[in-house]
Design an enzyme around this catalytic site. Structure first.
Site, short mmCIF file in Angstrom:
data_model
loop_
_atom_site.label_atom_id
_atom_site.label_comp_id
_atom_site.label_asym_id
_atom_site.label_seq_id
_atom_site.Cartn_x
_atom_site.Cartn_y
_atom_site.Cartn_z
N CYS A 385 39.94 34.84 39.99
CA CYS A 385 40.39 34.49 38.65
C CYS A 385 41.90 34.22 38.64
O CYS A 385 42.32 33.13 39.02
CB CYS A 385 39.99 35.56 37.64
SG CYS A 385 39.90 34.89 35.98
N HIS A 516 34.63 35.97 38.35
CA HIS A 516 34.79 37.26 39.04
C HIS A 516 33.53 37.57 39.85
O HIS A 516 32.62 38.24 39.35
CB HIS A 516 35.00 38.39 38.02
CG HIS A 516 36.32 38.33 37.34
ND1 HIS A 516 37.45 38.93 37.87
CD2 HIS A 516 36.71 37.75 36.19
CE1 HIS A 516 38.47 38.72 37.05
NE2 HIS A 516 38.05 38.00 36.03
N GLU A 518 33.09 39.68 42.05
CA GLU A 518 32.94 41.12 42.33
C GLU A 518 31.96 41.81 41.39
O GLU A 518 31.41 42.85 41.73
CB GLU A 518 34.31 41.81 42.30
CG GLU A 518 34.99 41.93 40.94
CD GLU A 518 35.88 40.74 40.60
OE1 GLU A 518 35.66 39.63 41.14
OE2 GLU A 518 36.80 40.90 39.77
#
Ligand code: GLN
Length: 547
Positions: A385, A516, A518
């Site tokens: 990001c 994102h 993750e």
């Protein structure tokens, strides 16, 4: 089958692993063949976690539907392998907001609306609704905060009311901490005894005590807790510190915790299967070859202490991707590179660098310099990001030679706004509508063939979670491409740049995502981009060793 509810509450102090306990209890119940869902209750006035600084409250975890929540929701998703929605999360603010709105709509039919019972009733209705929506056999509810605070009392009251109504379907787990003061050298049970008493004064008797400590409990301590907290000895579960959080469910099962819980709530196990998880734990324990990853951020200093909670999903995603290597993660403060550029050289000691999500000006010039260093010195780089936006700024400044290239988040009047606010966000900011208004949650993106991203994912269309207001300015895309940048992922209409990378021929791994990744990594299914990054880092390590 009657629906079952397990409430997890914390005693003594915060940060003792209530979230991991909740996730692990969920995991072991799930492994016995039941459908499990989990809820987090946060006892603050913020309507969601999105407006809080991560150093205050840890990472903001984004659900697929865009709800900005507590980091524990990430743990639930990772342990249970499920996707949760806004139904699974509530705060004091959200509950009050609903009750007040309902009152304004005359939905209480002229009655006096009161804190008790109307607030707990709204809490109960939300818990039951989440359970129904997930078609869950067992719903685990983690009540945030610590027993004895004013803040969570109404949530405890809701739990008490549920137990009073369905005594056989509701169970209470107290997660407490047993300190071993240095000078004394003995493990102390008294704080946990107080916590159990305080819970009693809210009308709740814990059924199970999870005793967190540096080491395992001995029989003496178990006997004491059993006697003074009114539980059976076998209901006191020892939960010593572990190297990997994924060991916790396996440890719980050594004490046959799922059997104890199921018996207490009147469920008969259908099967037991924790094999994948046990294999995972064995694999993690067997890792030896270290790979050093530097994470450059700014949300980790709290007073004199370092708090890596702000980036927990990033850390976990790196660990998930490290099948064959042992990741050693260091925190790098980008402000250091601003004050002292000669420090940039330390980046060469790392096998890979990550710049995770972020906001605001502090440390940004240091991050830009660090990304430039990684690009020029062929250090594997992964930007998440803000980390992608910074890679674009760096490329524009140093390759396109647009020296004042910037994001308008930091420099409104820059003559080269390579990162600019998304048109639909201008109004939100002008009207000071900051809460829950970013581009949030899951969106599709299309990948271009022959790129690192397409190769890693092995498919054309992906769905990833977002949380941002700014984007690559469309005006600069052709210039950037011309100068060698590859936009390997875009929104389906081709307008938003979702992934920027450099070809393998010029750099071993240089990739940034506007989303994102993750948030969608889990221990049993590592995220493909993290896998590719960790592989590149492991290769760099091998290369440097050979030299
Ligand atoms: N501050 C940037 C934006 O709002 C990046 C946000 C982030 O990293 N999550 O676009």
């Amino acid at each position: 089958m009657r629906k079952k509810y397990i409430f997890v509450v914390g005693g003594v102090m915060s940060g003792v692993g209530k979230g991991i306990t909740t996730s692990s209890i969920g995991k072991i119940i799930q492994s016995r063949g039941f459908r499990v869902t989990a809820l987090k209750i946060d006892p603050y006035i913020n309507v969601d976690a999105g407006t809080m600084n991560p150093t205050e409250h840890g990472e903001v975890f984004v659900l697929k539907d865009g709800n900005e929540t507590d980091q524990d929701m990430g743990n639930y998703e990772r342990f249970l392998g499920v996707e949760l929605t806004r139904t699974n999360y509530m705060t004091t603010g959200l509950v009050y907001q609903t009750v007040i709105e309902r009152e304004r709509n005359l939905a209480y039919g002229g009655t006096c609306v009161e804190v008790v019972p109307h607030i707990p009733l709204e809490v109960i209705s939300r818990i039951e609704n989440a359970s129904k929506k997930a078609a869950a056999d067992v719903t685990i509810v983690e009540i945030g905060g610590t027993i004895g605070e004013y803040q969570n009392i109404l949530f405890l009251e809701a739990a008490r009311m549920m137990k009073a109504k369905h005594p056989h379907d509701v169970l209470f787990v107290l997660v407490s901490y047993l300190p071993i003061p240095n000078k004394v050298g003995e493990m102390k049970t008294k704080p946990t005894q107080y916590a159990a008493r305080t819970l009693n004064s809210a009308g709740i008797q814990p059924d199970i005590i999870i005793a967190r400590s540096r080491v395992s409990l001995d029989t003496r301590r178990k006997e004491k807790l059993a006697l003074f907290c009114n539980v059976n000895e076998e209901d006191v579960i020892s939960a010593p510190d572990v190297d990997s959080i994924y060991e916790v469910p396996v440890n719980f099962e050594k004490d046959r915790l799922s059997t104890t819980i199921l018996k207490k709530i009147g469920l008969f196990p259908r099967r037991t299967n924790l094999d994948d998880w046990q294999k995972l734990v064995r694999r993690i324990k067997g890792l030896t070859v270290p790979v050093r990853i530097g994470v450059i951020g700014k949300y980790f200093e709290t007073g004199d202490f370092i708090l890596s909670d702000s980036y927990i999903s990033v850390i976990e995603a790196i660990k998930h991707a490290a099948y064959r290597v042992k990741p050693i993660i260091d925190w790098l403060n980008s402000e250091v590179y601003e004050k002292n550029p000669s420090k940039l050289k330390e980046l060469g000691l790392y096998d890979g660098i990550v710049v995770p999500g972020g906001f605001g000006a502090r440390g940004i010039e240091g991050k830009i310099a660090a990304v430039g260093y990684c690009r020029k010195n062929k250090i594997p780089y992964f930007g998440l990001c803000y980390g992608m936006q910074i890679a674009v700024i760096e490329y524009a400044r140093n390759v396109l030679r647009l020296r004042d290239a910037h994001t308008t988040e930091i420099k409104k009047d820059t003559s080269n706004p390579v990162i600019d606010i998304m048109p639909e966000q201008i109004k939100n900011i002008a009207q000071k509508k900051f809460g829950g208004t970013m581009r949030l949650g899951s969106y599709p993106a299309l990948l271009s063939q022959g790129t690192i991203a397409a190769h890693a994912y092995g498919k054309k269309e992906i769905f990833e979670r977002h949380r941002h207001r700014y984007e690559v300015n469309p005006i600069y895309i052709e210039h950037l491409k011309h100068a060698g940048a590859v936009f390997s992922g875009t929104s389906p209409d081709g307008i938003l740049m979702e992934i920027m990378e450099l070809p393998r021929s010029v750099h071993p791994f240089f990739l940034g995502t506007q989303f994102h990744p993750e948030f969608q990594s889990s221990p049993l299914t590592a995220h493909p981009l993290f896998v590719a990054f960790v592989q590149a880092a492991a290769q760099k390590k091998k290369r440097t060793r050979r030299k």
